[in-house]
Design a protein around this motif. Structure first.
Motif, PDB file in Angstrom:
ATOM      1  N   THR A  57       0.814  -1.134  -0.051  1.00 35.68           N
ATOM      2  CA  THR A  57       0.104   0.017  -0.113  1.00 35.68           C
ATOM      3  C   THR A  57       0.807   1.279  -0.040  1.00 35.68           C
ATOM      4  O   THR A  57       1.901   1.359   1.024  1.00 35.68           O
ATOM      5  CB  THR A  57      -0.818  -0.106   1.301  1.00 35.68           C
ATOM      6  OG1 THR A  57      -1.641  -1.264   1.153  1.00 35.68           O
ATOM      7  CG2 THR A  57      -1.795   1.320   1.195  1.00 35.68           C
ATOM      8  N   LEU A  58       0.608   2.097  -0.840  1.00 31.26           N
ATOM      9  CA  LEU A  58       1.739   3.324  -1.004  1.00 31.26           C
ATOM     10  C   LEU A  58       1.263   4.246   0.114  1.00 31.26           C
ATOM     11  O   LEU A  58       0.100   4.279   0.579  1.00 31.26           O
ATOM     12  CB  LEU A  58       1.107   3.915  -2.661  1.00 31.26           C
ATOM     13  CG  LEU A  58       1.593   2.950  -3.742  1.00 31.26           C
ATOM     14  CD1 LEU A  58       1.258   3.746  -4.655  1.00 31.26           C
ATOM     15  CD2 LEU A  58       3.067   2.510  -3.726  1.00 31.26           C
ATOM     16  N   ARG A 100       9.762   2.717  -8.650  1.00 29.13           N
ATOM     17  CA  ARG A 100      10.568   2.031  -7.536  1.00 29.13           C
ATOM     18  C   ARG A 100       9.628   1.073  -6.585  1.00 29.13           C
ATOM     19  O   ARG A 100      10.485   0.210  -6.128  1.00 29.13           O
ATOM     20  CB  ARG A 100      10.889   3.349  -6.581  1.00 29.13           C
ATOM     21  CG  ARG A 100      12.046   4.316  -7.278  1.00 29.13           C
ATOM     22  CD  ARG A 100      12.681   5.242  -6.317  1.00 29.13           C
ATOM     23  NE  ARG A 100      11.607   6.101  -5.477  1.00 29.13           N
ATOM     24  CZ  ARG A 100      11.389   7.269  -6.323  1.00 29.13           C
ATOM     25  NH1 ARG A 100      11.753   7.930  -7.497  1.00 29.13           N
ATOM     26  NH2 ARG A 100      10.512   8.147  -5.821  1.00 29.13           N
ATOM     27  N   SER A 101       8.430   1.362  -6.312  1.00 27.88           N
ATOM     28  CA  SER A 101       7.727   0.221  -5.529  1.00 27.88           C
ATOM     29  C   SER A 101       7.624  -0.983  -6.397  1.00 27.88           C
ATOM     30  O   SER A 101       7.829  -2.105  -5.682  1.00 27.88           O
ATOM     31  CB  SER A 101       6.199   0.690  -5.217  1.00 27.88           C
ATOM     32  OG  SER A 101       6.230   1.906  -4.493  1.00 27.88           O
ATOM     33  N   PHE A 102       7.488  -0.927  -7.671  1.00 29.49           N
ATOM     34  CA  PHE A 102       7.366  -2.329  -8.425  1.00 29.49           C
ATOM     35  C   PHE A 102       8.829  -2.997  -8.129  1.00 29.49           C
ATOM     36  O   PHE A 102       8.826  -3.961  -8.302  1.00 29.49           O
ATOM     37  CB  PHE A 102       6.949  -2.011  -9.866  1.00 29.49           C
ATOM     38  CG  PHE A 102       5.561  -2.091 -10.056  1.00 29.49           C
ATOM     39  CD1 PHE A 102       4.801  -3.344  -9.998  1.00 29.49           C
ATOM     40  CD2 PHE A 102       4.835  -1.043 -10.623  1.00 29.49           C
ATOM     41  CE1 PHE A 102       3.678  -3.663 -10.152  1.00 29.49           C
ATOM     42  CE2 PHE A 102       3.692  -1.385 -11.011  1.00 29.49           C
ATOM     43  CZ  PHE A 102       3.040  -2.544 -10.838  1.00 29.49           C
ATOM     44  N   SER A 125      14.993 -10.455 -10.367  1.00 27.40           N
ATOM     45  CA  SER A 125      14.181  -9.368 -10.204  1.00 27.40           C
ATOM     46  C   SER A 125      13.776  -8.524 -11.300  1.00 27.40           C
ATOM     47  O   SER A 125      12.852  -7.821 -11.834  1.00 27.40           O
ATOM     48  CB  SER A 125      14.468  -8.585  -9.000  1.00 27.40           C
ATOM     49  OG  SER A 125      16.008  -8.040  -9.113  1.00 27.40           O
ATOM     50  N   GLU A 126      14.956  -8.451 -12.152  1.00 25.81           N
ATOM     51  CA  GLU A 126      15.123  -7.710 -13.437  1.00 25.81           C
ATOM     52  C   GLU A 126      13.955  -8.057 -14.248  1.00 25.81           C
ATOM     53  O   GLU A 126      13.079  -7.175 -14.830  1.00 25.81           O
ATOM     54  CB  GLU A 126      16.213  -7.564 -13.937  1.00 25.81           C
ATOM     55  CG  GLU A 126      17.274  -6.739 -13.298  1.00 25.81           C
ATOM     56  CD  GLU A 126      17.895  -7.403 -11.943  1.00 25.81           C
ATOM     57  OE1 GLU A 126      18.289  -6.674 -11.207  1.00 25.81           O
ATOM     58  OE2 GLU A 126      17.527  -8.523 -12.015  1.00 25.81           O
ATOM     59  N   GLU A 127      13.904  -9.263 -14.538  1.00 29.14           N
ATOM     60  CA  GLU A 127      12.703  -9.830 -15.482  1.00 29.14           C
ATOM     61  C   GLU A 127      11.435  -9.648 -14.967  1.00 29.14           C
ATOM     62  O   GLU A 127      10.582  -9.305 -15.877  1.00 29.14           O
ATOM     63  CB  GLU A 127      13.147 -11.417 -15.840  1.00 29.14           C
ATOM     64  CG  GLU A 127      14.439 -11.444 -16.754  1.00 29.14           C
ATOM     65  CD  GLU A 127      14.815 -12.995 -16.856  1.00 29.14           C
ATOM     66  OE1 GLU A 127      15.079 -13.498 -18.352  1.00 29.14           O
ATOM     67  OE2 GLU A 127      14.890 -13.732 -15.811  1.00 29.14           O
ATOM     68  N   ILE A 128      11.199  -9.855 -13.737  1.00 35.40           N
ATOM     69  CA  ILE A 128       9.890  -9.694 -13.135  1.00 35.40           C
ATOM     70  C   ILE A 128       9.597  -8.369 -13.120  1.00 35.40           C
ATOM     71  O   ILE A 128       8.370  -7.993 -13.440  1.00 35.40           O
ATOM     72  CB  ILE A 128      10.049 -10.337 -11.723  1.00 35.40           C
ATOM     73  CG1 ILE A 128      10.260 -11.860 -11.527  1.00 35.40           C
ATOM     74  CG2 ILE A 128       8.686  -9.886 -11.056  1.00 35.40           C
ATOM     75  CD1 ILE A 128      10.653 -12.236 -10.089  1.00 35.40           C
ATOM     76  N   PHE A 129      10.486  -7.339 -12.941  1.00 32.24           N
ATOM     77  CA  PHE A 129      10.071  -5.886 -12.779  1.00 32.24           C
ATOM     78  C   PHE A 129       9.764  -5.652 -14.185  1.00 32.24           C
ATOM     79  O   PHE A 129       8.804  -4.771 -14.392  1.00 32.24           O
ATOM     80  CB  PHE A 129      11.118  -5.063 -12.316  1.00 32.24           C
ATOM     81  CG  PHE A 129      11.232  -3.818 -12.637  1.00 32.24           C
ATOM     82  CD1 PHE A 129      10.459  -2.981 -11.738  1.00 32.24           C
ATOM     83  CD2 PHE A 129      11.764  -3.053 -13.702  1.00 32.24           C
ATOM     84  CE1 PHE A 129      10.425  -1.578 -11.822  1.00 32.24           C
ATOM     85  CE2 PHE A 129      11.779  -1.837 -14.141  1.00 32.24           C
ATOM     86  CZ  PHE A 129      11.144  -0.896 -13.101  1.00 32.24           C
ATOM     87  N   ILE A 149      -0.438  -1.493  -5.190  1.00 28.07           N
ATOM     88  CA  ILE A 149       0.014  -2.379  -6.237  1.00 28.07           C
ATOM     89  C   ILE A 149       0.633  -3.749  -5.726  1.00 28.07           C
ATOM     90  O   ILE A 149       1.171  -3.589  -4.535  1.00 28.07           O
ATOM     91  CB  ILE A 149       1.123  -1.584  -7.172  1.00 28.07           C
ATOM     92  CG1 ILE A 149       2.270  -1.090  -6.155  1.00 28.07           C
ATOM     93  CG2 ILE A 149       0.448  -0.536  -7.935  1.00 28.07           C
ATOM     94  CD1 ILE A 149       3.374  -0.800  -7.001  1.00 28.07           C
ATOM     95  N   GLY A 150       0.700  -4.616  -6.591  1.00 25.42           N
ATOM     96  CA  GLY A 150       1.108  -5.938  -6.252  1.00 25.42           C
ATOM     97  C   GLY A 150       1.783  -6.786  -7.436  1.00 25.42           C
ATOM     98  O   GLY A 150       1.174  -6.390  -8.585  1.00 25.42           O
TER      99      GLY A 150
END
Length: 414
Positions: free
Chosen positions: A253-254, A266-268, A314-318, A337-338
């Motif tokens: 939750t932001l 940045r949150s993602f 993490s890079e591919e998921i991002f 976001i999730g």
């Protein structure tokens, strides 16, 4: 006092290659490999025939290296529908013996055949199953026979191809403990060094280590592996397990409703790092990514996408998550976001199709990831971080026994 069990682990030998040989018998006896991309230097080996393995060809080896080791190597692209059909026929055949069949991948599964013990010797039953698979499906397999799933899995790896191996609890000191820790099912390739640095170089070392020490070093999973090295595994053969929807995800939750794309990114990035860390810990990869968006008015939407190759970094998921977000976002303020990863697959069953321009880069990223992991293990998670999108970013597997011995080992209570 619980009744002992008889568990089979059925492991198809060089499954993709064997299916292709069954489909085209002219391929038999030849060095054959299935690769993600059969063009020179443009993929990795998914599986290979035993003739190819004798030349040094191994799973996950780049095609160019395999061709160098075995110039006469025949390369074929995967035919997934053909393999799925063969898999369905395999599990239908296994289901004719018992309803207690648990598939764990397209080419392997467990059977609980305890009910056969009073009427048929387990070795004879395994031989019957193996023969039927060969006659009816024209495919070779190895079978492990043991009192639990872990030992059955280890037994099926001991004699390939076309082997049947019995591994009883009283045999583990001679048959299991001398094996290197890297051959223990449940210990990933990337963690072998950590075990060896603790003085645990064989399965016997693990079995004889202090359980509290092992749990302190490796957590709950360490305790489970210690039990399994000692032949303890109470997991049932669960026919429904394959239908469970498996997912690993995180949401946040932001601090305030926002349209600020830099803040959202940045949150993602943080969420992708958390999901990646859990995927690596469980030694699985994701074949699908889903994002969740909750707006300021509590309206919630989800978007998902299957990926061409299983992912974990993490890079591919991002990258996938932000692309999904950008496509779905209605430009209204976002509250939550999730990211969720789904359709998970164990690392040993995953493969990546490397293309001409990326295979070297991927090998380099593997080294970088392992270096970072080693630094974090030695000095803590906070000592070194990968940068945000605007800074540096790393791309980050017997002889027949008497009926009385089986009754003693599998059926009599503890």
């Amino acid at each position: 006092m619980s009744q002992r069990r008889v568990i089979f682990h059925i492991d198809m030998n060089s499954f993709y290659a064997s299916v292709e040989m069954s489909y085209d018998p002219t391929l038999r006896g030849k060095p054959l490999a299935i690769a993600g991309n059969v063009e020179e230097r443009r993929g990795i080996i998914v599986t290979s025939s035993y003739e190819a393995r004798a030349k040094g060809v191994k799973t996950t080896m780049p095609v160019w290296r395999a061709k160098r080791l075995c110039p006469e190597l025949l390369l074929m692209k995967p035919n997934h529908e053909r393999y799925r059909q063969a898999s369905r026929a395999l599990f239908e055949l296994l289901g004719s013996y018992t309803p207690l069949v648990q598939p764990v991948s397209i080419d392997e599964g467990y059977l609980d055949v305890t009910s056969y013990l009073p009427i048929k010797h387990p070795y004879e039953l395994a031989k019957d199953i193996q023969t039927r698979i060969k006659l009816e499906l024209d495919l070779p397999c190895s079978i492990g026979i043991a009192p639990n799933k872990f030992l059955a899995k280890m037994a099926s790896d001991m004699k390939k191809p076309n082997g049947i191996t019995i591994l009883r609890k009283r045999d583990i000191k001679q048959m299991l403990w001398p094996l290197p820790i890297s051959e223990m099912y449940g210990i990933g390739r990337r963690t072998v060094d950590k075990w060896e640095k603790r003085g645990i170089k064989t399965i016997g070392d693990l079995a004889n280590a202090n359980q509290l020490d092992v749990q302190g070093w490796f957590g709950t999973n360490g305790r489970k592996l210690h039990d399994r090295a000692n032949g303890i595994d109470d997991r049932p053969v669960d026919p429904e397990a394959i239908y469970e929807f498996k997912t690993i995800g995180h949401s946040t939750t932001l601090k305030q409703n926002t349209k600020n794309m830099a803040l959202i990114e940045r949150s993602f990035e943080s969420l992708a790092e958390s999901v990646s860390k859990r995927l690596k810990k469980k030694e699985v990869l994701a074949r699908g990514i889903q994002v969740t968006i909750r707006y300021h008015d509590w309206k919630t939407v989800t978007r998902s996408q299957k990926v061409t190759n299983p992912i974990q970094s993490s890079e591919e998921i991002f990258e996938v998550a932000t692309a999904l977000f950008t496509k779905a976002w209605n430009q209204e303020s976002v509250r939550l976001i999730g990211i969720s990863s789904y359709d998970l697959i164990e690392q040993q069953h995953a493969y990546k199709q490397l293309d001409l321009f990326h295979y070297k880069e991927d090998m380099k990223e593997e080294k970088i990831a392992n270096t970072l992991k080693e630094i974090h293990a030695r000095f803590g998670e906070d000592i070194l971080h990968k940068g945000t999108a605007s800074t540096w970013k790393s791309k980050d597997e017997s002889a027949r026994e008497s009926g009385s011995s089986f009754r003693k080992d599998f059926l009599e209570p503890e």
